[in-house]
Every structure is written in C-alpha cells, then in structure tokens.
Scaffold this motif. Structure first.
Motif, PDB file in Angstrom:
ATOM      1  N   THR A 191       9.749 -15.774 -12.905  1.00 28.20           N
ATOM      2  CA  THR A 191       9.423 -14.776 -13.927  1.00 28.20           C
ATOM      3  C   THR A 191       9.567 -13.370 -13.355  1.00 28.20           C
ATOM      4  O   THR A 191      10.086 -12.470 -14.021  1.00 28.20           O
ATOM      5  CB  THR A 191       7.997 -15.000 -14.462  1.00 28.20           C
ATOM      6  OG1 THR A 191       7.879 -16.360 -14.923  1.00 28.20           O
ATOM      7  CG2 THR A 191       7.695 -14.070 -15.614  1.00 28.20           C
ATOM      8  N   ALA A 192       9.146 -13.158 -12.117  1.00 26.64           N
ATOM      9  CA  ALA A 192       9.308 -11.856 -11.458  1.00 26.64           C
ATOM     10  C   ALA A 192      10.792 -11.518 -11.295  1.00 26.64           C
ATOM     11  O   ALA A 192      11.195 -10.360 -11.451  1.00 26.64           O
ATOM     12  CB  ALA A 192       8.608 -11.846 -10.108  1.00 26.64           C
ATOM     13  N   LEU A 229       8.115 -11.432  -1.036  1.00 29.41           N
ATOM     14  CA  LEU A 229       7.104 -12.003  -0.152  1.00 29.41           C
ATOM     15  C   LEU A 229       7.754 -12.934   0.860  1.00 29.41           C
ATOM     16  O   LEU A 229       8.922 -13.294   0.730  1.00 29.41           O
ATOM     17  CB  LEU A 229       6.070 -12.759  -0.984  1.00 29.41           C
ATOM     18  CG  LEU A 229       5.386 -11.949  -2.086  1.00 29.41           C
ATOM     19  CD1 LEU A 229       4.462 -12.834  -2.901  1.00 29.41           C
ATOM     20  CD2 LEU A 229       4.610 -10.778  -1.489  1.00 29.41           C
ATOM     21  N   ASP A 230       6.989 -13.334   1.844  1.00 28.13           N
ATOM     22  CA  ASP A 230       7.479 -14.300   2.834  1.00 28.13           C
ATOM     23  C   ASP A 230       7.944 -15.559   2.115  1.00 28.13           C
ATOM     24  O   ASP A 230       7.337 -15.997   1.145  1.00 28.13           O
ATOM     25  CB  ASP A 230       6.382 -14.652   3.832  1.00 28.13           C
ATOM     26  CG  ASP A 230       5.991 -13.469   4.697  1.00 28.13           C
ATOM     27  OD1 ASP A 230       6.811 -12.543   4.831  1.00 28.13           O
ATOM     28  OD2 ASP A 230       4.867 -13.471   5.232  1.00 28.13           O
ATOM     29  N   GLY A 231       9.028 -16.125   2.574  1.00 24.99           N
ATOM     30  CA  GLY A 231       9.561 -17.342   1.959  1.00 24.99           C
ATOM     31  C   GLY A 231      10.469 -17.076   0.782  1.00 24.99           C
ATOM     32  O   GLY A 231      10.873 -18.004   0.089  1.00 24.99           O
ATOM     33  N   GLY A 232      10.760 -15.807   0.501  1.00 25.67           N
ATOM     34  CA  GLY A 232      11.698 -15.479  -0.558  1.00 25.67           C
ATOM     35  C   GLY A 232      11.106 -15.375  -1.941  1.00 25.67           C
ATOM     36  O   GLY A 232      11.814 -15.070  -2.905  1.00 25.67           O
TER      37      GLY A 232
END
Length: 106
Positions: free
Chosen positions: A59-60, A20-23
C-alpha cells in the motif's frame, strides 16, 4: 465491535515515504475530510478534520507511485494510538489510521 475506519478526503501534504530494513516501505500522510452542517442561525458551515494516516508495504508503494498532495483518496483501516518522547523529553500522543485498503479517486 470492530475497530474500522472509512474515510474519503484530500491528501494534505506530499506523502513521506521511508524505506525500512528488508526493503519494506512505510508511507505517512495527512488526510482532510469535510463536514457540512447547518448551525442554529440556519447558516451552512463547513468544518475540516485532519487525520494522520500510515500505510505499510504494498500500500505504501502504491501511495509512493500514485498519490500526491491534493489528490482525493478513500481509505479503510483501523485507529491506533501510540506515545513517544520528543527531543525535549516531553511525552507526545498520536492517533493514526493504519490503512488496510486504498481507493484512488479522480
């Protein structure tokens, strides 16, 4: 009362990881759990339940590195429900477990 779910099961598909945006990362996967019971005839039966699971952030990242289809994992999280409109404009409803803790098992 508290919204808390604990499951131990096997991963049913390769986790889908998105950046996602922002890493930040998000992981989506399905988890199969089994219940064993004896029916009225005395026969032992097995029933599989499928759970949609979503994990965010660190966690992802752990799921991306260590979890694959068929692996047994334990999760703790909360149930969430949401709706969306599909490509044909039909309203769809989804219930997911949002992971707060992950246990990698052998």
């Amino acid at each position: 009362m508290k919204n808390k779910v604990q499951l131990i099961g096997h991963v049913g598909n390769e986790p889908i990881i998105r950046d996602l945006d922002g890493g930040k990362k998000v992981a989506n996967l399905s988890l199969a759990t089994k219940d064993v019971f004896v029916n009225k005839s005395g026969d032992q039966k097995e029933q599989t339940q499928w759970h949609s699971v979503v994990a965010w952030g660190k966690t992802a990242e752990i799921i991306e590195r260590f979890v694959e289809k068929g692996k047994q994992i334990g999760i703790t999280g909360k149930l969430t429900s949401r709706s969306y409109d599909d490509k044909e404009g039909n309203k769809r409803y989804v219930t997911e477990v949002v992971v707060s803790e992950l246990l990698l098992m052998k």
